[in-house]
Design an enzyme around this catalytic site. Structure first.
Site, short mmCIF file in Angstrom:
data_model
loop_
_atom_site.label_atom_id
_atom_site.label_comp_id
_atom_site.label_asym_id
_atom_site.label_seq_id
_atom_site.Cartn_x
_atom_site.Cartn_y
_atom_site.Cartn_z
N THR A 35 0.84 -1.21 0.00
CA THR A 35 0.00 0.00 0.00
C THR A 35 0.87 1.26 0.00
OG1 THR A 35 -1.68 -1.21 1.22
CG2 THR A 35 -1.85 1.19 1.27
N ASP B 258 -1.18 -7.11 15.06
CA ASP B 258 -2.12 -7.07 16.21
C ASP B 258 -2.65 -5.65 16.40
OD1 ASP B 258 -1.93 -9.70 16.93
OD2 ASP B 258 -0.59 -9.38 18.65
N GLU C 36 -4.39 -7.33 5.57
CA GLU C 36 -4.00 -7.36 7.00
C GLU C 36 -4.25 -8.74 7.60
OE1 GLU C 36 -3.73 -4.26 9.35
OE2 GLU C 36 -3.44 -2.87 7.69
N THR D 169 -5.91 -12.59 5.99
CA THR D 169 -7.25 -13.00 5.53
C THR D 169 -8.12 -13.33 6.75
OG1 THR D 169 -6.69 -15.34 5.47
CG2 THR D 169 -6.26 -14.08 3.45
#
Ligand code: CAA
Length: 379
Positions: A157, A239, A362, A364
């Site tokens: 990204t 996380d 981020e 699946t």
């Protein structure tokens, strides 16, 4: 238990909402069609202090708590999930620096982002290593006071606009996660090139690129923590970042619900607005329950992070659940709009296209379930 947001959070939410209505919503269609990085909007988001939400004030960031950061992200995604992805990209790239970096590295890499509006990208995924992070193949070999980096990253990204790339690579011979390290690479370093920019189903105002490293010299001073710490840093980062994806999914689901309710009250069939038909009311009620449940999970993850309590399981739950319901709710919104929903004249087809990636990136949603199950079984 107190479910209310603080005065400050409510005020900030309203401020972001007004900003989104004025600056993002009117441009959503154009941004989606252009399929480019949303430079102008990003400058405005930066000027408002709605980005770099994880960077503390001591490094020039806005220093908001994790729950407030999620509320801001939700509101931006309510306007456009692609813009929200662009605006939260720096956080993903900088969590490893905040967690594993030393003071000098934090000052050197975080300040240009927080104070000058520069961008950074998180470079973990590779053509052959998506869900299986420990299978990554990018290599950095030590040579004196530098590393020589070779490899290829995929689906990165904002890589085409980033100044810094947080790159996960192998610094030892050992296979598996123990030889993975994290290096911060200046994108302008010789040997770094940006490859193909993906043409995507949705999330088009966020760029997704290949990054290629060919004999790139990276100062050893850019190693985060120590060699072998990379896998752990990547997991800790994910996380922390997954509730943000949950907040984005939540924001777009909220937008789809609002659009569906508005349209159902306007659209007349069989002599009355379709909102008066029970068949449509059932769908709207289910949509609203899902959005509300997702909000509880996302905010709970933010609350736990703010309190410094364990949150790995809730982080995965918030991302997984919110992404799943975003897919369902946006699909239902298209259904309520009927044939019109399938056209580009209404916003809901975009919500549906944008929602799909929430179940994929981020980690699946299958990986999120693996993480949740691990926490249930091993803790
Ligand atoms: N925090 C800290 N440490 C952790 C951890 C966590 N959350 N999870 C695992 N670890 C540690 C373990 O304790 C273990 O440590 P020891 O060796 O000391 O025992 C070590 O890491 C290995 O753990 P596992 O055996 O559980 O690792 P695994 O290889 O089975 O992988 C996984 C686990 C959950 C599947 C992980 O690979 C994963 O999360 N995969 C998904 C990757 C992902 O989310 N990619 C998204 C990329 S970013 C993106 O999409 C954004 C974008 O820009 C588009």
């Amino acid at each position: 238990m107190d479910f209310s947001l603080s005065e400050e959070q409510l005020m900030l939410r309203d401020t972001v909402r007004r900003f989104v209505e004025k600056e993002i919503r009117p441009n959503v269609e154009e941004l989606d069609q252009k399929e480019e990085y949303p430079h102008e909007i990003m400058k405005k988001i930066f000027a408002q202090g709605f980005t770099n939400l994880n960077i503390p004030e001591e490094y020039g960031g806005p220093g908001v708590d994790p729950l407030t950061a999620l509320i801001i992200t939700e509101e931006i995604a309510r306007g456009c999930a692609a813009v929200a992805t662009s605006s939260s990209c720096n956080s993903l790239a900088t969590y490893p620096i905040l967690t594993g970096g030393n003071e000098e590295q934090k000052q050197r890499f975080l300040r240009p982002l927080a104070e000058e509006g520069k961008y950074a990208s998180f470079c973990l995924t590779e053509p052959g290593a998506g869900s299986d992070v420990a299978g990554l193949a990018t290599v950095a070999r030590k040579q004196g006071d530098k590393y020589i980096l070779n490899g290829r990253k995929q689906f990165i990204t904002s890589a085409n606009v980033a100044q810094y790339l947080t790159v996960f690579c192998r610094t030892g011979e050992e296979k598996g996660h123990k030889s993975i390290s994290a290096l911060v690479v200046d994108r302008e370093s010789p040997g770094v090139s940006i490859g193909r920019q993906e043409k995507k189903m949705g999330l088009r105002a966020s760029t997704t690129c290949e990054v290629i490293f060919e004999e790139v010299e990276v100062p050893a001073a850019n190693l985060l923590g120590s060699e072998g710490l990379g896998f752990k840093l990547s997991m800790e980062t994910l996380d922390k970042a997954r509730p943000t994806t949950g907040a984005m999914a939540l924001g777009m689901a909220q937008a789809a619900l609002e659009a569906a309710v508005y349209y159902a009250k306007e659209r007349v069939q069989f002599g009355k607005p379709i909102a008066q038909q029970q068949a449509v009311q059932m769908i709207l009620a289910d949509m609203a329950m899902k959005v509300e449940t997702a909000r509880l999970l996302v905010y709970k993850a933010g609350y736990l992070m703010a309190k410094g309590l364990p949150f790995t399981k809730e982080s995965a739950m918030s991302k997984c659940y919110a992404a799943d319901i975003a897919m369902e709710v946006t699909t239902d919104a298209v259904q309520i709009f009927g044939g019109y929903g399938y056209t580009r004249d209404y916003p809901v087809e975009k919500y549906m296209r944008d929602a799909k990636i929430m179940q994929i990136y981020e980690g699946t949603n299958q990986i999120q379930r693996v993480v949740i199950a691990k926490e249930l079984v091993h803790s």
